[in-house]
Design a protein around this motif. Structure first.
Motif, PDB file in Angstrom:
ATOM      1  N   ASP A 108      -3.899 -10.903  -1.274  1.00 36.54           N
ATOM      2  CA  ASP A 108      -3.500 -11.319  -0.014  1.00 36.54           C
ATOM      3  C   ASP A 108      -4.526 -11.938   0.808  1.00 36.54           C
ATOM      4  O   ASP A 108      -4.113 -12.196   2.076  1.00 36.54           O
ATOM      5  CB  ASP A 108      -2.733 -10.254   1.076  1.00 36.54           C
ATOM      6  N   SER A 145      -8.197  -1.624  -1.199  1.00 39.51           N
ATOM      7  CA  SER A 145      -8.783  -2.952  -0.687  1.00 39.51           C
ATOM      8  C   SER A 145     -10.240  -2.930  -0.160  1.00 39.51           C
ATOM      9  O   SER A 145     -11.031  -3.812  -0.524  1.00 39.51           O
ATOM     10  CB  SER A 145      -7.784  -3.572   0.254  1.00 39.51           C
ATOM     11  N   ASN A 168       0.891  -1.135  -0.042  1.00 37.33           N
ATOM     12  CA  ASN A 168       0.090   0.000  -0.105  1.00 37.33           C
ATOM     13  C   ASN A 168       0.882   1.271  -0.085  1.00 37.33           C
ATOM     14  O   ASN A 168       1.492   1.586   0.959  1.00 37.33           O
ATOM     15  CB  ASN A 168      -0.800   0.091   1.347  1.00 37.33           C
ATOM     16  N   ARG A 204      -1.786 -10.383   8.226  1.00 34.47           N
ATOM     17  CA  ARG A 204      -0.576 -10.679   7.218  1.00 34.47           C
ATOM     18  C   ARG A 204       0.720 -10.209   7.835  1.00 34.47           C
ATOM     19  O   ARG A 204       0.536  -9.265   8.862  1.00 34.47           O
ATOM     20  CB  ARG A 204      -0.665  -9.874   6.012  1.00 34.47           C
ATOM     21  N   ASN A 206      -0.946  -3.016   6.306  1.00 39.16           N
ATOM     22  CA  ASN A 206      -2.120  -3.230   6.142  1.00 39.16           C
ATOM     23  C   ASN A 206      -3.109  -2.615   7.330  1.00 39.16           C
ATOM     24  O   ASN A 206      -4.282  -2.275   7.023  1.00 39.16           O
ATOM     25  CB  ASN A 206      -2.642  -4.842   6.021  1.00 39.16           C
TER      26      ASN A 206
END
Length: 854
Positions: A348, A309, A167, A453, A178
């Protein structure tokens, strides 16, 4: 100031907040009153507020946070605890760097200037910090150990470098973890991040995913909504990984190449009518390369990079897709399904591939309807007419339906081979049976999947802790030798001209520690959350130059008993700190599993219009705007009294004025009570009349105040103190000085001071010495003890209801009989029941009487 008040020729001194606060702040500092005692004979209490970013002077949000913690720390010390109450500054980060650019200065200079101003404000507010333990995360003596820990994690395989989509915030000009993309936007500036492919450094938080999830059950002192956010973010899903073979270009012949998908609903596999890859997929790019589908794919990929996302996964957003020209073979039916690329699928999650089951998933349904893909029904409710039609069908007969939306995902399987008729749904018999079949045939397996993640810590900015790694073309990535730590930031960059570490040869040019050849230092800095993930441990031993901290110090103080800070860090700082603690535990450096025992997330302070205060809005109320006219104690009292600590509240100047009126009133009452009184034992058996009633109020309200302090409900603790001041005020007005019980008067004056001391420390310190004539500090005075027996009243108040509505209140003896209580109640509402027939009387001793009269 309040005017002087006379009673019996005694003149009450005026309350001069500015003079009193200046006097005691200097005394406390000179005497190092708040230096941690380190007395192992006492139980410990570690009270900590989340430390601030020094982006300017403190604002009212800081004041609320720190006043809550300060009240806890002060009261804990009075309760006999050995208290650790430190403070410092989370000094690295983008706000400081951007401000330095804006003001044409160096980030370090700007940061340390702000820290000096903030410390001055903290002392002016009377916060009881052990300033000897203060440090800043931008101090080399601190960030050295952050670098050392990174290297230790790297040695254990917990830190690594990888190239992957990240990102990228176009405004902050750096990557985001994230967790730092909140509702599709940068957590700091609100910009919509882009996806970029970059080589970055990660910490392997996923190795601790299950423990981080399981240990939430240990955190009984945490708010449930914080734990829920972490559970959802960790996102444990139990399901299956299923292998679909990629078909040859003829679309039907299976190849040896497989595409695996993760699903929690293996029972829906007979309803797969297509498979989807995300636009970022390397496989997708490979399959369309040089084909008629490549141009459309590239356009889709470019458009998707501009969408967050969160937005991509939104059920209401229109889906966009491109056919790859290829097919996959369903392992249970042997039939081909088209392979598509779609923007509602994320790389992901799971394996990055998703099986499209449009009859049971709304996003798949919308995609299938848009692109004319089949929607075969394979799960139905028994009351659905379609169930009767298909309940015995083993082969797929109905391949499409005329529905407006996907059906409920729970029900019974139809058109599902030997599994037709089984109950479907998560953890159902159909799931178990189909997964067992897949495992038996070697094309699937049970799988636990986490949403969590690995933590991306690389930042492409200057003002952060440098990643202590060197890249050598011969040796690869090599850690900086320990004797060369810390890797220091250069102080000669012109940030306003756009200089970065990557453009500073003096910083990145070095030699390889292994082979001695020319090499390049890593120019990324660490996410500032790495600095705040262990600062609470450093406070236990802040001057250690041989290690981050000693195990003995950590064993004494950890875990933090009371941690206070904003809920916005639920899946940022609070999750990262839990991970860091577990890593250090596994390294043998500490013994605790969790860093914070009790967590209080204070509410927001909003302006008079209900808007959250922020510098960008220009609606911040600085503490000085209250301290200058009223004093710090008034500000502290107003902040804690206006609302429970976990609730938001709108800033109200009238509440501040009201707090100041109360402080002055309590000041007067203490002086009048203590004048002519003397310290001594109070004998409750000898008290009567007004003396007995004041003594009862003292113990009743003292117990309430103590209990509310223990629960962290400072507003109601203050309310109990206010009630006691009211009772004492009535007493001094009604009872002449020479008629009062001298020991009782002194005790009440003393307890009012000590009960309010954690809230209004300067006010209390002055009264402790000047009105009560005591020495030492009120901060070291034991918290008063109260007696439940003496709190009992001889009278109780009873509500008298007529047909459920309260019509009167009466006071009766606590041991009155039911018959006497009913008689008194009838008399109290005689007018309301006159001429009526009493059908029923309900007597609840000690509470109420309800008379049903018609």
């Amino acid at each position: 100031m309040c005017d002087s008040t006379q009673q019996n020729d005694f003149e009450v001194p005026a309350y001069d907040a500015q003079a009193i606060e200046t006097k005691w702040q200097k005394t406390w500092e000179d005497e190092e009153l708040y230096k941690t005692d380190e007395d192992p004979s006492k139980p410990k209490k570690y009270v900590l507020e989340m430390f601030p970013y020094p982006s300017g002077d403190l604002h009212m949000g800081h004041a609320r946070n720190y006043t809550i913690g300060d009240a806890m720390a002060r009261q804990a010390r009075m309760r006999g605890y050995d208290v650790l109450h430190p403070m410092g500054f989370d000094a690295f980060g983008l706000p400081a760097e951007n401000a330095a650019i804006k003001h044409h200065t160096q980030a370090a200079k700007w940061t340390y200037q702000n820290i000096a101003q903030a410390v001055k404000t903290m002392k002016r507010m009377g916060f009881s910090y052990d300033y000897d333990r203060m440090f800043n995360t931008c101090d080399p003596e601190y960030y050295k150990w952050g670098q050392w820990m990174f290297i230790e994690m790297w040695k254990r395989g917990l830190a690594y470098r990888a190239t992957s989509p990240v990102n990228w915030c176009p405004t902050c000009k750096t990557v985001l973890a994230n967790e730092q993309v909140v509702e599709g936007r940068c957590w700091r500036c609100g910009s919509i991040p882009e996806k970029r492919e970059l080589s970055q450094w990660y910490l392997k938080i996923t190795d601790y995913a299950q423990e981080l999830l399981d240990d939430l059950d240990k955190l009984t002192g945490w708010p449930e909504n914080v734990k829920a956010q972490q559970r959802n973010w960790i996102g444990r899903s139990e399901g299956a990984e299923i292998d679909f073979r990629l078909a040859a270009e003829d679309g039907v012949t299976p190849t040896d190449r497989t595409i695996s998908v993760f699903t929690t609903r293996a029972d829906t596999i007979f309803g797969v009518s297509f498979m989807v890859l995300p636009p970022e997929s390397d496989l997708a790019a490979e399959l369309v390369k040089g084909t008629q589908y490549e141009a459309d794919y590239l356009r889709l990929k470019e458009a998707t990079e501009k969408v967050s996302s969160v937005d991509r996964q939104g059920s209401a957003r229109e889906k966009h897709g491109v056919f790859t020209g290829r097919y996959v073979i369903n392992p249970v039916t042997g039939k081909p399904a088209p392979l598509w690329v779609a923007d509602y699928v994320l790389l992901d999650y799971g394996t990055g591939a998703v099986m499209g089951v449009p009859c049971g998933d709304q996003r798949d349904f919308d995609f299938a309807r848009k692109y004319g893909l089949p929607i075969p029904p394979i799960i139905c409710q028994k009351e659905d007419p379609l169930y009767d039609e298909l309940k015995d069908e083993r082969e797929l007969r109905v391949t499409n339906v005329d529905w407006d939306q996907a059906m409920a995902a729970e029900g019974y399987l139809v058109q599902s081979g030997q599994f037709t008729g089984m109950k479907g749904g998560k953890h159902s018999e159909a799931v178990d049976a189909i997964v067992a079949w897949l495992e038996e045939h070697g094309c699937g397996r049970t799988k636990v999947q986490f949403r969590l993640r690995d933590w991306l810590i690389s930042r492409q900015r200057y003002w952060g802790n440098p990643i202590p790694m060197i890249h050598c073309d011969c040796c690869g990535d090599v850690p900086v030798p320990e004797d060369q730590l810390p890797v220091r930031l250069p102080d000669n960059l012109d940030l306003g001209a756009g200089d970065t570490l990557a453009e500073c040869p003096e910083f990145y040019e070095t030699t390889c520690p292994k082979c001695g050849k020319p090499a390049k230092r890593i120019t990324d800095t660490m996410d500032t959350f790495t600095c705040s993930s262990w600062y609470y441990l450093r406070y236990t031993d802040p001057h250690n130059d041989k290690a981050p901290f000693s195990k003995e110090a950590v064993d004494r103080w950890m875990p933090v008993d009371n941690y206070i800070g904003g809920i916005e860090h639920a899946i940022l700082h609070l999750l990262y700190s839990r991970f860091w603690t577990k890593v250090l535990r596994d390294m043998g450096m500490i013994d605790v599993d969790e860093p914070f025992t009790n967590l209080l997330c204070q509410g927001m302070v909003k302006d008079e219009n209900g808007d959250t205060m922020s510098k960008s809005k220009g609606n911040v109320v600085p503490p000085s705007s209250v301290i200058d006219p009223y004093g710090a104690d008034t500000m502290r009292l107003a902040i804690l009294f206006v609302a429970p600590p976990e609730k938001d509240f709108d800033w109200d100047p009238e509440a501040v004025a009201g707090a100041n009126r109360f402080i002055k009133r309590a000041w007067r009452v203490v002086w009048l009570l203590s004048h002519g009184a003397k310290r001594g034992e109070v004998d409750p058996a000898k008290l009567s009349g007004a003396d007995a009633e004041l003594n009862r109020a003292l113990h009743e309200l003292g117990i309430k105040c103590t209990n509310d302090f223990d629960r962290g409900q400072f507003n109601t603790a203050i309310s109990a103190s206010m009630e006691l001041v009211n009772a004492a005020s009535k007493y001094v007005n009604d009872v002449p000085e020479d008629k009062r019980d001298a020991a009782l008067a002194w005790r009440v004056a003393h307890d009012i001071v000590t009960m309010l001391a954690p809230i209004c420390p300067h006010w209390a310190e002055e009264l402790f010495h000047e009105a009560l004539g005591l020495t030492g500090s009120v901060y070291n005075e034991p918290w008063p003890k109260f007696d439940a027996e003496q709190a009992k009243s001889d009278l109780v108040e009873i509500a008298v209801q007529v047909k459920g509505k309260v019509r009167a209140r009466i006071q009766v003896a606590a041991d009155v009989s039911k018959e006497e209580l009913e008689a008194a109640a009838r008399e109290a509402v005689a007018e309301q029941i006159a001429g009526k027939t009493v059908k029923k009387v309900v007597v609840v001793p000690g509470r109420l009487v309800n008379i049903v009269a018609i």
